[in-house]
Motif scaffolding. Sequence first.
Motif, PDB file in Angstrom:
ATOM      1  N   LYS A   1       1.042  -1.220   0.058  1.00  0.00           N
ATOM      2  CA  LYS A   1       0.034   0.136  -0.001  1.00  0.00           C
ATOM      3  C   LYS A   1       0.690   1.123   0.081  1.00  0.00           C
ATOM      4  CE  LYS A   1      -3.929  -2.227   2.373  1.00  0.00           C
ATOM      5  NZ  LYS A   1      -4.677  -2.363   3.715  1.00  0.00           N
ATOM      6  N   GLY A   2       2.068   0.935   0.536  1.00  0.00           N
ATOM      7  CA  GLY A   2       2.848   2.270   0.533  1.00  0.00           C
ATOM      8  C   GLY A   2       3.560   2.630  -0.657  1.00  0.00           C
ATOM      9  N   LYS A   3       3.824   1.577  -1.410  1.00  0.00           N
ATOM     10  CA  LYS A   3       4.548   1.671  -2.938  1.00  0.00           C
ATOM     11  C   LYS A   3       3.431   2.262  -3.897  1.00  0.00           C
ATOM     12  CE  LYS A   3       7.721  -2.116  -2.427  1.00  0.00           C
ATOM     13  NZ  LYS A   3       8.051  -3.657  -2.657  1.00  0.00           N
ATOM     14  N   VAL A   4       4.138   3.192  -4.614  1.00  0.00           N
ATOM     15  CA  VAL A   4       3.199   3.531  -5.916  1.00  0.00           C
ATOM     16  C   VAL A   4       3.066   2.868  -7.088  1.00  0.00           C
ATOM     17  CG1 VAL A   4       3.178   6.130  -4.844  1.00  0.00           C
ATOM     18  CG2 VAL A   4       5.071   5.244  -6.430  1.00  0.00           C
ATOM     19  N   ASN A   5       4.389   2.459  -7.510  1.00  0.00           N
ATOM     20  CA  ASN A   5       4.509   1.424  -8.652  1.00  0.00           C
ATOM     21  C   ASN A   5       4.372  -0.052  -7.956  1.00  0.00           C
ATOM     22  OD1 ASN A   5       5.366   0.330 -10.964  1.00  0.00           O
ATOM     23  ND2 ASN A   5       7.306   0.760 -10.964  1.00  0.00           N
ATOM     24  N   LEU A   6       3.339  -0.393  -8.542  1.00  0.00           N
ATOM     25  CA  LEU A   6       2.997  -1.688  -7.932  1.00  0.00           C
ATOM     26  C   LEU A   6       3.300  -2.853  -9.320  1.00  0.00           C
ATOM     27  CD1 LEU A   6      -0.466  -1.486  -6.146  1.00  0.00           C
ATOM     28  CD2 LEU A   6       1.790  -1.424  -5.019  1.00  0.00           C
ATOM     29  N   THR A   7       3.423  -2.356 -10.343  1.00  0.00           N
ATOM     30  CA  THR A   7       3.567  -3.399 -11.526  1.00  0.00           C
ATOM     31  C   THR A   7       4.442  -2.956 -12.689  1.00  0.00           C
ATOM     32  OG1 THR A   7       1.645  -2.281 -12.700  1.00  0.00           O
ATOM     33  CG2 THR A   7       0.947  -4.382 -11.251  1.00  0.00           C
ATOM     34  N   LEU A   8       4.809  -1.959 -12.851  1.00  0.00           N
ATOM     35  CA  LEU A   8       5.396  -1.364 -13.957  1.00  0.00           C
ATOM     36  C   LEU A   8       7.009  -1.469 -13.915  1.00  0.00           C
ATOM     37  CD1 LEU A   8       3.570   1.447 -14.637  1.00  0.00           C
ATOM     38  CD2 LEU A   8       3.355  -0.213 -16.092  1.00  0.00           C
TER      39      LEU A   8
ATOM     40  N   ARG B   1      -1.133   3.927 -12.007  1.00  0.00           N
ATOM     41  CA  ARG B   1      -2.186   2.914 -12.172  1.00  0.00           C
ATOM     42  C   ARG B   1      -2.528   2.908 -13.809  1.00  0.00           C
ATOM     43  NH1 ARG B   1      -0.487   2.955  -7.895  1.00  0.00           N
ATOM     44  NH2 ARG B   1      -1.252   2.523  -6.013  1.00  0.00           N
ATOM     45  N   SER B   2      -2.257   3.586 -14.776  1.00  0.00           N
ATOM     46  CA  SER B   2      -2.396   3.859 -15.982  1.00  0.00           C
ATOM     47  C   SER B   2      -2.025   2.648 -16.690  1.00  0.00           C
ATOM     48  CB  SER B   2      -1.923   5.153 -16.683  1.00  0.00           C
ATOM     49  OG  SER B   2      -2.060   5.339 -17.940  1.00  0.00           O
ATOM     50  N   LYS B   3      -2.939   2.125 -17.645  1.00  0.00           N
ATOM     51  CA  LYS B   3      -2.640   0.970 -18.390  1.00  0.00           C
ATOM     52  C   LYS B   3      -1.920   1.400 -19.598  1.00  0.00           C
ATOM     53  CE  LYS B   3      -5.420  -2.191 -16.127  1.00  0.00           C
ATOM     54  NZ  LYS B   3      -4.958  -1.966 -14.732  1.00  0.00           N
ATOM     55  N   LYS B   4      -1.802   2.706 -19.877  1.00  0.00           N
ATOM     56  CA  LYS B   4      -1.115   3.288 -21.065  1.00  0.00           C
ATOM     57  C   LYS B   4       0.152   3.927 -20.470  1.00  0.00           C
ATOM     58  CE  LYS B   4      -3.917   6.128 -22.575  1.00  0.00           C
ATOM     59  NZ  LYS B   4      -4.698   7.011 -23.552  1.00  0.00           N
ATOM     60  N   PHE B   5       0.721   3.628 -19.346  1.00  0.00           N
ATOM     61  CA  PHE B   5       1.852   4.374 -18.698  1.00  0.00           C
ATOM     62  C   PHE B   5       3.124   4.467 -19.591  1.00  0.00           C
ATOM     63  CE2 PHE B   5       5.334   4.930 -15.943  1.00  0.00           C
ATOM     64  CZ  PHE B   5       5.067   5.782 -14.976  1.00  0.00           C
ATOM     65  N   PRO B   6       3.497   5.725 -19.729  1.00  0.00           N
ATOM     66  CA  PRO B   6       3.804   6.771 -18.902  1.00  0.00           C
ATOM     67  C   PRO B   6       2.583   7.879 -19.245  1.00  0.00           C
ATOM     68  CG  PRO B   6       5.216   7.195 -20.602  1.00  0.00           C
ATOM     69  CD  PRO B   6       4.634   5.594 -20.879  1.00  0.00           C
ATOM     70  N   TYR B   7       1.580   7.529 -20.121  1.00  0.00           N
ATOM     71  CA  TYR B   7       0.620   8.443 -20.458  1.00  0.00           C
ATOM     72  C   TYR B   7      -0.679   8.369 -19.533  1.00  0.00           C
ATOM     73  CZ  TYR B   7       3.630   9.045 -24.534  1.00  0.00           C
ATOM     74  OH  TYR B   7       4.642   9.238 -25.446  1.00  0.00           O
ATOM     75  N   CYS B   8      -1.385   9.028 -19.177  1.00  0.00           N
ATOM     76  CA  CYS B   8      -2.513   9.086 -18.407  1.00  0.00           C
ATOM     77  C   CYS B   8      -3.780   8.614 -18.945  1.00  0.00           C
ATOM     78  CB  CYS B   8      -2.780  10.419 -17.674  1.00  0.00           C
ATOM     79  SG  CYS B   8      -4.186  10.548 -16.603  1.00  0.00           S
ATOM     80  N   ASP B   9      -4.594   7.520 -18.498  1.00  0.00           N
ATOM     81  CA  ASP B   9      -5.816   7.083 -18.988  1.00  0.00           C
ATOM     82  C   ASP B   9      -6.824   7.378 -17.889  1.00  0.00           C
ATOM     83  OD1 ASP B   9      -5.334   5.198 -17.070  1.00  0.00           O
ATOM     84  OD2 ASP B   9      -5.481   3.338 -18.197  1.00  0.00           O
ATOM     85  N   GLY B  10      -6.428   8.165 -16.935  1.00  0.00           N
ATOM     86  CA  GLY B  10      -7.656   8.416 -15.973  1.00  0.00           C
ATOM     87  C   GLY B  10      -7.646   7.619 -14.879  1.00  0.00           C
ATOM     88  N   SER B  11      -6.834   6.476 -14.671  1.00  0.00           N
ATOM     89  CA  SER B  11      -6.784   5.710 -13.768  1.00  0.00           C
ATOM     90  C   SER B  11      -6.747   6.360 -12.410  1.00  0.00           C
ATOM     91  CB  SER B  11      -5.689   4.520 -13.646  1.00  0.00           C
ATOM     92  OG  SER B  11      -5.926   3.812 -15.085  1.00  0.00           O
ATOM     93  N   HIS B  12      -6.367   7.421 -12.288  1.00  0.00           N
ATOM     94  CA  HIS B  12      -6.248   8.050 -10.853  1.00  0.00           C
ATOM     95  C   HIS B  12      -7.531   8.390 -10.174  1.00  0.00           C
ATOM     96  CE1 HIS B  12      -6.408  11.596 -14.087  1.00  0.00           C
ATOM     97  NE2 HIS B  12      -7.014  12.190 -13.093  1.00  0.00           N
ATOM     98  N   THR B  13      -8.477   8.556 -11.029  1.00  0.00           N
ATOM     99  CA  THR B  13      -9.984   8.656 -10.461  1.00  0.00           C
ATOM    100  C   THR B  13     -10.362   7.695  -9.453  1.00  0.00           C
ATOM    101  OG1 THR B  13     -10.510   9.906 -12.340  1.00  0.00           O
ATOM    102  CG2 THR B  13     -12.283   9.176 -10.907  1.00  0.00           C
ATOM    103  N   LYS B  14     -10.110   6.344 -10.035  1.00  0.00           N
ATOM    104  CA  LYS B  14     -10.354   5.223  -9.282  1.00  0.00           C
ATOM    105  C   LYS B  14      -9.218   5.231  -7.993  1.00  0.00           C
ATOM    106  CE  LYS B  14     -10.863   0.242  -9.234  1.00  0.00           C
ATOM    107  NZ  LYS B  14     -10.574  -1.023 -10.127  1.00  0.00           N
ATOM    108  N   HIS B  15      -8.325   5.479  -8.269  1.00  0.00           N
ATOM    109  CA  HIS B  15      -7.168   5.385  -7.227  1.00  0.00           C
ATOM    110  C   HIS B  15      -7.469   6.316  -6.020  1.00  0.00           C
ATOM    111  CE1 HIS B  15      -3.307   5.548  -5.195  1.00  0.00           C
ATOM    112  NE2 HIS B  15      -3.293   6.807  -5.374  1.00  0.00           N
ATOM    113  N   ASN B  16      -7.712   7.516  -6.674  1.00  0.00           N
ATOM    114  CA  ASN B  16      -8.185   8.607  -5.301  1.00  0.00           C
ATOM    115  C   ASN B  16      -9.383   7.930  -4.542  1.00  0.00           C
ATOM    116  OD1 ASN B  16      -6.030  10.122  -6.311  1.00  0.00           O
ATOM    117  ND2 ASN B  16      -7.103  11.348  -7.635  1.00  0.00           N
ATOM    118  N   GLU B  17     -10.579   7.484  -5.324  1.00  0.00           N
ATOM    119  CA  GLU B  17     -11.541   7.110  -4.546  1.00  0.00           C
ATOM    120  C   GLU B  17     -11.049   6.083  -3.571  1.00  0.00           C
ATOM    121  OE1 GLU B  17     -14.186   5.859  -7.765  1.00  0.00           O
ATOM    122  OE2 GLU B  17     -14.695   7.830  -8.334  1.00  0.00           O
ATOM    123  N   GLU B  18     -10.504   4.863  -3.949  1.00  0.00           N
ATOM    124  CA  GLU B  18     -10.036   3.944  -3.097  1.00  0.00           C
ATOM    125  C   GLU B  18      -9.118   4.234  -1.805  1.00  0.00           C
ATOM    126  OE1 GLU B  18      -8.229   1.186  -5.904  1.00  0.00           O
ATOM    127  OE2 GLU B  18     -10.212   0.362  -6.707  1.00  0.00           O
TER     128      GLU B  18
END
Length: 123
Positions: free
Chosen positions: A57-64, A91-108
Amino acid sequence: MASPPFPPLPTLPSPAGTSGFRVSKEQLTTIVPVAVAAVVGTYLVSRYFSRSSSCSKGKVNLTLNKDSPKVVHSFDMEDIGSKAVYCRCWRSKKFPYCDGSHTKHNEETGDNVGPLIIKKKDA
């Protein structure tokens, strides 16, 4: 009337001002270190389990690019065009470009991260 099966126990006088619970000096030399060890042990075990369960939870990069010691991207301004939107939540599936995944991340998480927007200044 039948007699009780056991004779009654005599009542023992208790010294004035004592509750009847006494601990000797020898018992204290055992109880205190055991109590301190139990408290310290409980604290260390709770820290270990809280760290291991919340470590991801403390890490920002979980997969890339997890095999890389550091993830770095570089872009030339000439290649950007008029505007580029880059991910900062990882969290973007198109990283390093934004795909709006920050919205879900912020809600969670209750976070407030958003993208990095780079655009050319109008001349």
